[in-house]
Design a protein around this motif. Structure first.
Motif, PDB file in Angstrom:
ATOM      1  N   ARG A 179       0.829  -1.199   0.000  1.00 17.32           N
ATOM      2  CA  ARG A 179       0.000   0.000   0.000  1.00 17.32           C
ATOM      3  C   ARG A 179       0.867   1.254   0.000  1.00 17.32           C
ATOM      4  N   GLY A 180       0.591   2.167  -0.930  1.00 25.91           N
ATOM      5  CA  GLY A 180       1.318   3.427  -0.995  1.00 25.91           C
ATOM      6  C   GLY A 180       2.554   3.406  -1.870  1.00 25.91           C
ATOM      7  N   ASP A 181       2.936   2.246  -2.393  1.00 28.68           N
ATOM      8  CA  ASP A 181       4.125   2.152  -3.243  1.00 28.68           C
ATOM      9  C   ASP A 181       3.918   2.841  -4.581  1.00 28.68           C
ATOM     10  N   SER A 182       5.032   3.172  -5.208  1.00 33.35           N
ATOM     11  CA  SER A 182       5.005   3.592  -6.607  1.00 33.35           C
ATOM     12  C   SER A 182       5.488   2.424  -7.447  1.00 33.35           C
ATOM     13  N   VAL A 183       4.798   2.185  -8.573  1.00 32.40           N
ATOM     14  CA  VAL A 183       5.081   1.025  -9.423  1.00 32.40           C
ATOM     15  C   VAL A 183       5.108   1.480 -10.867  1.00 32.40           C
ATOM     16  N   ALA A 184       6.047   0.947 -11.633  1.00 31.07           N
ATOM     17  CA  ALA A 184       6.070   1.157 -13.083  1.00 31.07           C
ATOM     18  C   ALA A 184       6.027  -0.203 -13.759  1.00 31.07           C
ATOM     19  N   VAL A 185       5.249  -0.304 -14.828  1.00 33.92           N
ATOM     20  CA  VAL A 185       5.142  -1.545 -15.598  1.00 33.92           C
ATOM     21  C   VAL A 185       5.530  -1.236 -17.038  1.00 33.92           C
ATOM     22  N   ILE A 186       6.562  -1.904 -17.524  1.00 37.42           N
ATOM     23  CA  ILE A 186       7.040  -1.698 -18.890  1.00 37.42           C
ATOM     24  C   ILE A 186       6.526  -2.835 -19.761  1.00 37.42           C
ATOM     25  N   GLY A 187       5.669  -2.491 -20.726  1.00 36.92           N
ATOM     26  CA  GLY A 187       5.028  -3.493 -21.572  1.00 36.92           C
ATOM     27  C   GLY A 187       3.652  -3.830 -21.033  1.00 36.92           C
ATOM     28  N   CYS A 188       2.599  -3.430 -21.731  1.00 37.69           N
ATOM     29  CA  CYS A 188       1.242  -3.539 -21.189  1.00 37.69           C
ATOM     30  C   CYS A 188       0.334  -4.415 -22.042  1.00 37.69           C
ATOM     31  N   GLY A 189       0.863  -5.557 -22.474  1.00 41.29           N
ATOM     32  CA  GLY A 189       0.024  -6.580 -23.068  1.00 41.29           C
ATOM     33  C   GLY A 189      -0.717  -7.321 -21.967  1.00 41.29           C
ATOM     34  N   GLY A 190      -1.040  -8.595 -22.204  1.00 40.93           N
ATOM     35  CA  GLY A 190      -1.805  -9.341 -21.215  1.00 40.93           C
ATOM     36  C   GLY A 190      -1.105  -9.454 -19.871  1.00 40.93           C
ATOM     37  N   VAL A 191       0.187  -9.810 -19.884  1.00 38.37           N
ATOM     38  CA  VAL A 191       0.929  -9.971 -18.632  1.00 38.37           C
ATOM     39  C   VAL A 191       1.147  -8.624 -17.954  1.00 38.37           C
ATOM     40  N   GLY A 192       1.594  -7.626 -18.724  1.00 41.39           N
ATOM     41  CA  GLY A 192       1.813  -6.304 -18.142  1.00 41.39           C
ATOM     42  C   GLY A 192       0.533  -5.667 -17.640  1.00 41.39           C
ATOM     43  N   PHE A 247      12.850  10.351  -8.003  1.00 42.88           N
ATOM     44  CA  PHE A 247      13.564   9.239  -7.373  1.00 42.88           C
ATOM     45  C   PHE A 247      13.536   7.931  -8.172  1.00 42.88           C
ATOM     46  N   GLY A 248      12.459   7.673  -8.863  1.00 42.28           N
ATOM     47  CA  GLY A 248      12.238   6.364  -9.470  1.00 42.28           C
ATOM     48  C   GLY A 248      11.204   5.597  -8.682  1.00 42.28           C
ATOM     49  N   ALA A 249      10.684   4.528  -9.271  1.00 46.97           N
ATOM     50  CA  ALA A 249       9.593   3.768  -8.650  1.00 46.97           C
ATOM     51  C   ALA A 249      10.131   2.756  -7.640  1.00 46.97           C
ATOM     52  N   ASP A 250       9.304   2.455  -6.665  1.00 45.09           N
ATOM     53  CA  ASP A 250       9.677   1.445  -5.673  1.00 45.09           C
ATOM     54  C   ASP A 250       9.809   0.066  -6.314  1.00 45.09           C
ATOM     55  N   VAL A 251       8.907  -0.239  -7.253  1.00 42.85           N
ATOM     56  CA  VAL A 251       8.933  -1.523  -7.963  1.00 42.85           C
ATOM     57  C   VAL A 251       8.761  -1.241  -9.449  1.00 42.85           C
TER      58      VAL A 251
END
Length: 361
Positions: A179-192, A247-251
């Protein structure tokens, strides 16, 4: 006595798949025959057809499946005829060093059926991921059957058998998004897309979706992304940092699995942040990073195997969340098709036209 059923076969590298009659034997000890109700078309099936997994042709394709147990072999007590199940490709052994250490989601000796399904001329088939579910019926190890609430749609349930579980698990299990983390997801097909949904389910405060396809970015917004980045026009590392206070994302989750995207994920994370690789690279790919940067940035670099899931734990829970209206798995089903449309579905997937085509039998 074996049964004759229709199934999708890949006979040779890069050859179009065909629908043929195969023989499914009676289940032996520890095995089950499952009447398949639905099976998603996954990129891994295309990799099999292209010879990217192995050259053990002919392949019986399909693995993201749900159906009803029809018969079980000797010694099977975890499922029974009539049970509605999701098929999984990591049936844990309970005896290997990972299982004995209480980490069965890493099981190093997973089970598959010992008996082989065959073509009509007796040629043995290699079942994709030990499942082979682009078929009216399939033979699997009983441990590959996970019983879930039968009120869920088979077309939705089957997707938890691979791609959607991989993405959800990359965020929830491997990445440990909190809860509260920052997240980035690279590639947003089915898995992303599933990773975006998993981060949202975990309560992430900021979820940045990165892709080169505006259609996928729009879908990511619907799945929970708070921000999107078109990496054709914008440096994703700089964009992710800007969106996270510099800063960048936590995950950061790499759902593509290429050296370029992994490097982006590595540098887009915060100090002591976590990189999760869930996209599957090809054998020839190499990665080069300054070792000082690996040391100096700290944190964790993880690979996510099947979303580090334990099917007996995760599948029923996720189905329940879906039935409660808290996990919109229907969003991943772009279209439903028949067995004879799988080759066409590969084309649509390759061009990014679908999240998932689902074969319904």
């Amino acid at each position: 006595m074996s049964q004759k059923v229709r199934a999708v076969i890949a006979r040779g590298k890069n050859q179009p798949v065909t629908v043929e009659t195969i023989s499914v034997p009676d289940p032996g000890p520890g095995e089950a025959v499952v009447k398949v109700q639905a099976c998603g078309v996954c990129h891994t099936d295309l990799h099999y057809r292209e010879g990217g997994i192995s050259d053990d042709f002919p392949f019986l394709l399909g693995h993201e499946a749900a159906g009803v147990v029809e018969a079980v072999g000797e010694g099977v007590d975890e499922v029974a005829p009539g049970d509605f199940v999701i098929l999984n490709w990591r049936a844990v052994c309970g005896q290997c060093r990972a299982c004995r250490r209480g980490r069965p989601w890493y099981c190093f000796d997973t089970h598959n059926a010992a008996r082989k399904m065959t073509l009509e001329d007796g040629t043995e088939l290699t079942a994709a991921l030990g499942i082979g579910a682009f078929a009216e019926k399939t033979l699997v190890h009983a441990g590959q059957c996970t019983k879930v609430d039968p009120s869920v749609s088979p077309a939705v349930a089957g997707l938890l058998g691979c791609g959607v579980m991989a993405g959800l698990g990359a965020a929830l299990n491997t990445g440990g998004v909190a809860r509260g983390d920052s997240v980035a997801v690279i590639g947003c097909g089915g898995v992303g897309g599933a990773a975006v949904m998993g981060a949202d389910l975990a309560g992430a405060a900021r979820i940045v979706a990165v892709d080169i396809d505006e259609r996928k970015l729009e879908t990511a917004r619907k799945l929970g992304a708070t921000h999107t980045v078109d990496s054709r026009a914008t440096d994703p590392v700089e964009a992710i940092r800007e969106l996270t206070g510099g800063f960048g994302a936590d995950v950061v989750i790499d759902a593509v699995g290429r050296p370029e995207t992994y490097r982006q994920a590595f540098y887009a994370r915060d100090l002591a942040g976590t990189v999760v690789l869930v996209g599957v690279p090809t054998p020839e790919m190499k990665l080069e990073l300054p070792l000082l940067d690996v040391f100096g940035r700290g944190g964790a670099l993880k690979s996510s195997w099947y979303g580090d899931c334990l099917p007996s734990r995760d599948f029923p829970m996720l189905v329940d969340l879906h039935l409660q209206g808290r996990l919109d798995l229907d969003a991943f089903v772009t279209e439903t098709i028949g067995l004879d449309q799988v080759e066409e579905a590969f084309g649509k997937m390759h061009h990014g036209d679908v999240l998932r085509s689902v074969v319904v039998l």
